[in-house]
Every structure is written in C-alpha cells, then in structure tokens.
Design a protein around this motif. Structure first.
Motif, PDB file in Angstrom:
ATOM      1  N   LYS A 134      33.637  30.584  37.262  1.00 33.79           N
ATOM      2  CA  LYS A 134      33.150  31.043  38.561  1.00 33.79           C
ATOM      3  C   LYS A 134      33.945  30.439  39.724  1.00 33.79           C
ATOM      4  O   LYS A 134      34.268  31.140  40.681  1.00 33.79           O
ATOM      5  CB  LYS A 134      31.665  30.725  38.716  1.00 33.79           C
ATOM      6  N   SER A 135      34.281  29.174  39.652  1.00 28.51           N
ATOM      7  CA  SER A 135      34.999  28.557  40.770  1.00 28.51           C
ATOM      8  C   SER A 135      36.397  29.169  40.937  1.00 28.51           C
ATOM      9  O   SER A 135      36.850  29.393  42.054  1.00 28.51           O
ATOM     10  CB  SER A 135      35.094  27.044  40.597  1.00 28.51           C
ATOM     11  N   GLU A 136      37.074  29.438  39.827  1.00 26.09           N
ATOM     12  CA  GLU A 136      38.394  30.076  39.905  1.00 26.09           C
ATOM     13  C   GLU A 136      38.266  31.503  40.436  1.00 26.09           C
ATOM     14  O   GLU A 136      39.090  31.952  41.244  1.00 26.09           O
ATOM     15  CB  GLU A 136      39.075  30.098  38.535  1.00 26.09           C
ATOM     16  N   LEU A 137      37.240  32.195  39.986  1.00 25.58           N
ATOM     17  CA  LEU A 137      37.009  33.559  40.445  1.00 25.58           C
ATOM     18  C   LEU A 137      36.692  33.579  41.932  1.00 25.58           C
ATOM     19  O   LEU A 137      37.242  34.394  42.680  1.00 25.58           O
ATOM     20  CB  LEU A 137      35.879  34.209  39.645  1.00 25.58           C
ATOM     21  N   ASP A 138      35.835  32.656  42.389  1.00 25.01           N
ATOM     22  CA  ASP A 138      35.493  32.599  43.816  1.00 25.01           C
ATOM     23  C   ASP A 138      36.724  32.324  44.672  1.00 25.01           C
ATOM     24  O   ASP A 138      36.893  32.919  45.736  1.00 25.01           O
ATOM     25  CB  ASP A 138      34.415  31.547  44.080  1.00 25.01           C
ATOM     26  N   ALA A 139      37.580  31.420  44.241  1.00 26.22           N
ATOM     27  CA  ALA A 139      38.801  31.113  44.991  1.00 26.22           C
ATOM     28  C   ALA A 139      39.706  32.342  45.069  1.00 26.22           C
ATOM     29  O   ALA A 139      40.255  32.661  46.130  1.00 26.22           O
ATOM     30  CB  ALA A 139      39.539  29.945  44.351  1.00 26.22           C
ATOM     31  N   LEU A 140      39.849  33.031  43.952  1.00 25.30           N
ATOM     32  CA  LEU A 140      40.663  34.234  43.915  1.00 25.30           C
ATOM     33  C   LEU A 140      40.095  35.317  44.836  1.00 25.30           C
ATOM     34  O   LEU A 140      40.823  35.946  45.599  1.00 25.30           O
ATOM     35  CB  LEU A 140      40.735  34.759  42.474  1.00 25.30           C
ATOM     36  N   LEU A 141      38.779  35.487  44.788  1.00 25.35           N
ATOM     37  CA  LEU A 141      38.143  36.519  45.608  1.00 25.35           C
ATOM     38  C   LEU A 141      38.210  36.181  47.099  1.00 25.35           C
ATOM     39  O   LEU A 141      38.376  37.075  47.924  1.00 25.35           O
ATOM     40  CB  LEU A 141      36.694  36.727  45.166  1.00 25.35           C
ATOM     41  N   ALA A 142      38.096  34.904  47.440  1.00 23.04           N
ATOM     42  CA  ALA A 142      38.201  34.503  48.847  1.00 23.04           C
ATOM     43  C   ALA A 142      39.600  34.810  49.389  1.00 23.04           C
ATOM     44  O   ALA A 142      39.744  35.295  50.517  1.00 23.04           O
ATOM     45  CB  ALA A 142      37.879  33.016  48.996  1.00 23.04           C
ATOM     46  N   LYS A 143      40.629  34.562  48.577  1.00 27.67           N
ATOM     47  CA  LYS A 143      42.000  34.892  48.999  1.00 27.67           C
ATOM     48  C   LYS A 143      42.156  36.399  49.181  1.00 27.67           C
ATOM     49  O   LYS A 143      42.755  36.871  50.138  1.00 27.67           O
ATOM     50  CB  LYS A 143      43.013  34.407  47.957  1.00 27.67           C
ATOM     51  N   ARG A 144      41.624  37.146  48.224  1.00 23.51           N
ATOM     52  CA  ARG A 144      41.740  38.609  48.306  1.00 23.51           C
ATOM     53  C   ARG A 144      40.991  39.140  49.519  1.00 23.51           C
ATOM     54  O   ARG A 144      41.483  40.017  50.236  1.00 23.51           O
ATOM     55  CB  ARG A 144      41.212  39.258  47.029  1.00 23.51           C
ATOM     56  N   PHE A 145      39.795  38.609  49.762  1.00 18.27           N
ATOM     57  CA  PHE A 145      39.000  39.034  50.908  1.00 18.27           C
ATOM     58  C   PHE A 145      39.771  38.774  52.210  1.00 18.27           C
ATOM     59  O   PHE A 145      39.854  39.642  53.064  1.00 18.27           O
ATOM     60  CB  PHE A 145      37.661  38.294  50.933  1.00 18.27           C
ATOM     61  N   ALA A 146      40.352  37.581  52.318  1.00 19.29           N
ATOM     62  CA  ALA A 146      41.106  37.224  53.527  1.00 19.29           C
ATOM     63  C   ALA A 146      42.296  38.161  53.724  1.00 19.29           C
ATOM     64  O   ALA A 146      42.613  38.548  54.849  1.00 19.29           O
ATOM     65  CB  ALA A 146      41.568  35.776  53.446  1.00 19.29           C
ATOM     66  N   ARG A 147      42.956  38.546  52.646  1.00 19.75           N
ATOM     67  CA  ARG A 147      44.090  39.457  52.728  1.00 19.75           C
ATOM     68  C   ARG A 147      43.638  40.863  53.168  1.00 19.75           C
ATOM     69  O   ARG A 147      44.320  41.539  53.940  1.00 19.75           O
ATOM     70  CB  ARG A 147      44.801  39.513  51.376  1.00 19.75           C
TER      71      ARG A 147
END
Length: 142
Positions: free
Chosen positions: A104-117
C-alpha cells in the motif's frame, strides 16, 4: 420581589430560546473561493478519492489477500485484463524498495506522483479535462 421574579423569568426564557435555536452554518457566496473549491470537489476527483479508486482496482490483483502484490499475482492480473505492455516492467517501476512486492505505501507514493502529474493546474482536484480517457481530456499525441 416582583422585579427579581421578572428578571429570573426573563433569564429562563433567554436560556430556553438559546438552547432551542440553532444557527445555520455560513454558506459560501457563489463567487467566493470556498464555493469554487466546493464546486470543484463535487465535480472533480481529489487525491483521496483517486487513491481509493486505484487502490481498490490494484488490490484485486492480491489474490492471496496478504496486503501486497507479488510479480506472479501482477502478471496474472494484467494477463486477465489483457493489459498492454510487459507486466514485469510495470511491476519493477512500482516496486520502489525492490523487495519483490508492491504494498500500500508503494502504491500510494506511485499514485500521488501520478495525481500530481495529471493535476495540470495544481488545484488538488482532477477536473474532467485532466483525467485521461475522459471525453473532454485533450488528445495525447502519438
């Protein structure tokens, strides 16, 4: 004595009115920044909603329900979805700590980057035009 009784009765009445009267919360005016943000949140997608939706979809790959996705689970999931691309490569990009699992933590980090992009205007909400695949989203060049 009568004056004291009148004052006491007046205080009781005031207290009773205060206890039964509720104030309505202040509503933002239609042109205020708070109203604009509330309107955007209704029509847009916040980071929390974005993560919740993607996490739910991603965790369907976790077939053994251990809270993390292995390369084998990811490959099976991507194959069943008929996803394009190499599942091993996409898994390697997601596995930030290279432990062989995506949690979950890796997924959240990935999703936060994608959201920001995706959040082109930086308002913290993805409007329809910022979401890939939406009919109002700009077409990506090929």
């Amino acid at each position: 004595m009568i004056r004291l009784f009148a004052v006491a009765l007046g205080l009781q009445t005031a207290v009773a009115i205060a206890q039964t009267t509720t104030l309505a919360p202040a509503q933002p005016t239609p042109d205020s920044p708070a109203a604009a943000k509330a309107d955007q949140t209704k029509s847009g997608l916040t980071l929390e909603k974005f993560e919740a939706r993607r996490e739910k979809a991603f965790m369907r790959a976790d077939t053994d329900n251990d809270g993390k996705v292995s390369p084998a689970e990811w490959t099976a999931f991507q194959t069943a979805r008929k996803a394009k691309g190499d599942p091993a490569k996409s898994f390697a990009r997601m596995d930030a700590n290279k432990d062989g699992f995506v949690d979950k933590s890796e997924l959240d980090a990935l999703l936060a980057k994608r959201f920001a992009r995706l959040d082109k205007n930086g308002d913290g909400v993805l409007g329809a035009d910022e979401r890939p695949g939406h009919k109002s989203a700009p077409k990506q060049e090929q």
